[in-house]
Design an enzyme around this catalytic site. Structure first.
Site, PDB file in Angstrom:
ATOM      1  N   GLU A 239       5.465  22.745   4.440  1.00  0.00           N
ATOM      2  CA  GLU A 239       5.735  22.262   3.284  1.00  0.00           C
ATOM      3  C   GLU A 239       4.284  22.218   2.451  1.00  0.00           C
ATOM      4  OE1 GLU A 239       8.206  18.832   3.022  1.00  0.00           O
ATOM      5  OE2 GLU A 239       9.648  19.550   3.969  1.00  0.00           O
TER       6      GLU A 239
ATOM      7  N   GLU B 230      13.446  21.597   9.774  1.00  0.00           N
ATOM      8  CA  GLU B 230      13.859  20.253   9.444  1.00  0.00           C
ATOM      9  C   GLU B 230      15.152  20.219   8.582  1.00  0.00           C
ATOM     10  OE1 GLU B 230      10.989  17.701   7.506  1.00  0.00           O
ATOM     11  OE2 GLU B 230       9.414  18.702   8.492  1.00  0.00           O
TER      12      GLU B 230
HETATM   13  C1  BG6 Z   1       9.815  16.757   4.881  1.00  0.00           C
HETATM   14  C2  BG6 Z   1       8.185  16.408   5.612  1.00  0.00           C
HETATM   15  O1  BG6 Z   1       8.983  16.526   3.555  1.00  0.00           O
HETATM   16  O2  BG6 Z   1      10.418  15.657   4.957  1.00  0.00           O
HETATM   17  C3  BG6 Z   1       8.377  15.496   6.769  1.00  0.00           C
HETATM   18  O3  BG6 Z   1       8.009  17.643   6.352  1.00  0.00           O
HETATM   19  C4  BG6 Z   1       9.106  14.214   6.370  1.00  0.00           C
HETATM   20  O4  BG6 Z   1       7.156  15.102   7.258  1.00  0.00           O
HETATM   21  C5  BG6 Z   1      10.310  14.671   6.011  1.00  0.00           C
HETATM   22  O5  BG6 Z   1       9.145  12.981   7.233  1.00  0.00           O
HETATM   23  C6  BG6 Z   1      11.369  13.311   5.455  1.00  0.00           C
HETATM   24  O6  BG6 Z   1      10.895  12.874   4.333  1.00  0.00           O
HETATM   25  P1  BG6 Z   1      10.522  11.268   4.309  1.00  0.00           P
HETATM   26  O7  BG6 Z   1       9.680  11.116   3.001  1.00  0.00           O
HETATM   27  O8  BG6 Z   1      11.650  10.559   4.477  1.00  0.00           O
HETATM   28  O9  BG6 Z   1       9.639  10.938   5.834  1.00  0.00           O
END
Ligand code: BG6
Length: 454
Positions: free
Chosen positions: A158, A354
């Site tokens: 990201e 993700e």
């Molecule tokens: C992404 C990241 O932005 O989303 C992760 O690569 C992150 O590191 C995930 O944990 C979910 O976001 P958040 O802010 O809910 O942890």
């Protein structure tokens, strides 16, 4: 008949600083995540899910889940805490990778996920050109040790979120001009290590891992189409065009020039970008964005909420989409749309690194976690991914966030994502026991039948 090939990589993801803990154990140095200001009421990252000490138990559970791939990141400040290799740090990843391979789980490695070593940050971080070489040296160590064992590498997680919402995730708080100079150095660093990886003749592949969200125009007004085009150029294509074509996207460049944030680019940089293009695209998908032409508005900034750039666009709420309890829109069809958009632009294989829902899971008295909302979310997204595959998009794997509960970037352990519950709270580590959630059993079935079934 499953829509997915037999070697489809059903997996799940984590990142080092969010799951490992052991923040200063066995020679690990601090990363910016260890020293950042922690939002009130949320935990720090010192113990996290204690995966560093419990990885054997965790891999056993991953195996039971049926995971074919485990996407995790390596902590730069564990491996090279001060520019010199820390053998104990390297040994941890050696053991983890070997254990995964023994269990027939493909290691899918991100080399940098938001956790810059503090000593690098103190020398100017990514704004300092010398960080490019420091990153290349670190990656060379990883390639030399694990190049033959890891089939899929990701350079930077990201990068677009670090550039556009760095203040929220604790990576950088700077002006647009400074941020896009940092960003440029990261793009050069990414191309340099991609070139290095290719020179090593390893059998694996390497690619970027941006957070990609298709952008919808708020209406059928022509100016809203233009707004969508510009937001997507800045948020998505800037990063992927450089990674795939070795060149900046023309709309993104025009926007940066207009707001006085275009980076300095040398002739040597241009050549490096052209020489280090990626083999595949890894991407994180949480939701789409919706924009109108610019108007002044208060914006809530985080990875998935929008923002505005005067003269270009303003993110607005999409009233057609439901929200998670943490205020992120839910748009499974947008997943199909995003996958198609990326594939038609770049024609490279796509790995989902993700996708998932953050929620306040509850451990019941009889030791269960009934996360039907997670099953629903993932089921809807997998169904749309199947449609994207039918559309002709080459998707090679799906690694939702997250394999096991971990600490959210800025909302603590209360915002959970895992298939496996970790028994702790924000301020009490309890016993850190692992508990299989309902979604664990559901995903186990999905993997076993190579998809959702009929
Ligand atoms: C992404 C990241 O932005 O989303 C992760 O690569 C992150 O590191 C995930 O944990 C979910 O976001 P958040 O802010 O809910 O942890």
């Amino acid at each position: 008949m499953s829509k997915f090939p037999n070697d489809f990589l059903w997996g799940a993801s984590t990142s080092a600083y969010q799951v490992e803990g052991a923040w200063d154990t066995d020679g690990k140095g601090p990363s910016v995540q260890d020293v950042k200001e922690i939002p009130a009421g949320t935990t720090d990252f010192k113990v996290a899910s204690d995966h560093y000490h419990r990885y054997e138990e965790d891999v056993k559970l991953f195996k039971e889940l049926g995971m074919k791939a485990y996407r995790f990141s390596i902590s730069w400040s564990r491996v090279m805490p001060n520019g010199v290799v820390n053998p104990e740090g390297l040994a941890f990843y050696q053991k983890l990778i070997d254990l995964l391979l023994e269990n027939e789980i493909q290691p899918v490695v991100t080399v940098f996920h938001f956790d810059l070593p503090v000593y690098i940050a103190e020398q100017g971080g990514w704004e300092n050109r010398e960080t490019i070489q420091a990153f290349a040296d670190y990656c060379q160590v990883l390639f030399e040790h694990f190049g033959d064992k890891v089939p899929l590498w990701q350079t930077i997680n990201e990068q677009n979120v670090m550039a556009l919402a760095g203040s929220v995730i604790g990576t950088s708080q700077k002006s647009m001009k400074e941020k896009f100079q940092e960003n440029h150095h990261m793009l050069v660093a990414q191309a340099l290590v991609t070139k290095q990886f290719h020179a090593g003749n390893f059998t694996g592949k390497i690619g970027p891992a941006p957070n990609i969200a298709s952008v919808y125009p708020a209406s059928d007004k022509p100016e809203d189409q233009m707004a969508a085009l510009y937001m997507s150029a800045l948020r998505n294509w800037l990063f992927l065009d450089v990674a795939v074509f070795g060149k900046y996207n023309h709309n993104a460049w025009h926007l940066l020039e207009t707001i006085g944030a275009a980076p300095e680019v040398t002739a040597e940089d241009r050549q490096i970008l052209l020489d280090g293009t990626c083999d595949y695209i890894a991407l994180n998908y949480y939701n789409t964005m919706t924009v109108s032409s610019y108007y002044q508005k208060e914006n809530k900034i985080d990875q998935q909420s929008g923002f505005g750039i005067p003269g270009f666009f303003q993110a607005v709420e999409n009233k057609n989409l439901p929200m998670t309890e943490f205020g992120w829109p839910i748009d499974p069809e947008g997943f199909r749309f995003t996958l198609n958009e990326v594939y038609s632009r770049y024609r490279l294989p796509i790995l989902i690194t993700e996708n998932g829902i953050g929620a306040k899971d509850v451990l019941t008295e009889d030791g269960q976690v009934h996360d039907q909302y997670r099953i629903d979310y993932l089921q809807q997204h997998i169904a749309q991914m199947e449609l994207a595959v039918k559309d002709g998009v080459e998707v090679i794997g799906y690694c939702p966030w997250s394999a096991i509960d971990l600490i959210s970037t800025h909302e603590g352990i209360t915002k959970r994502y895992g298939f496996i519950y970790v028994n702790r709270t924000e301020d009490d580590l309890l016993d850190l026991a692992r508990v299989k959630k309902d979604s664990f059993y559901w995903y186990q079935q999905v993997i076993a039948q190579n998809g959702l079934g009929e």
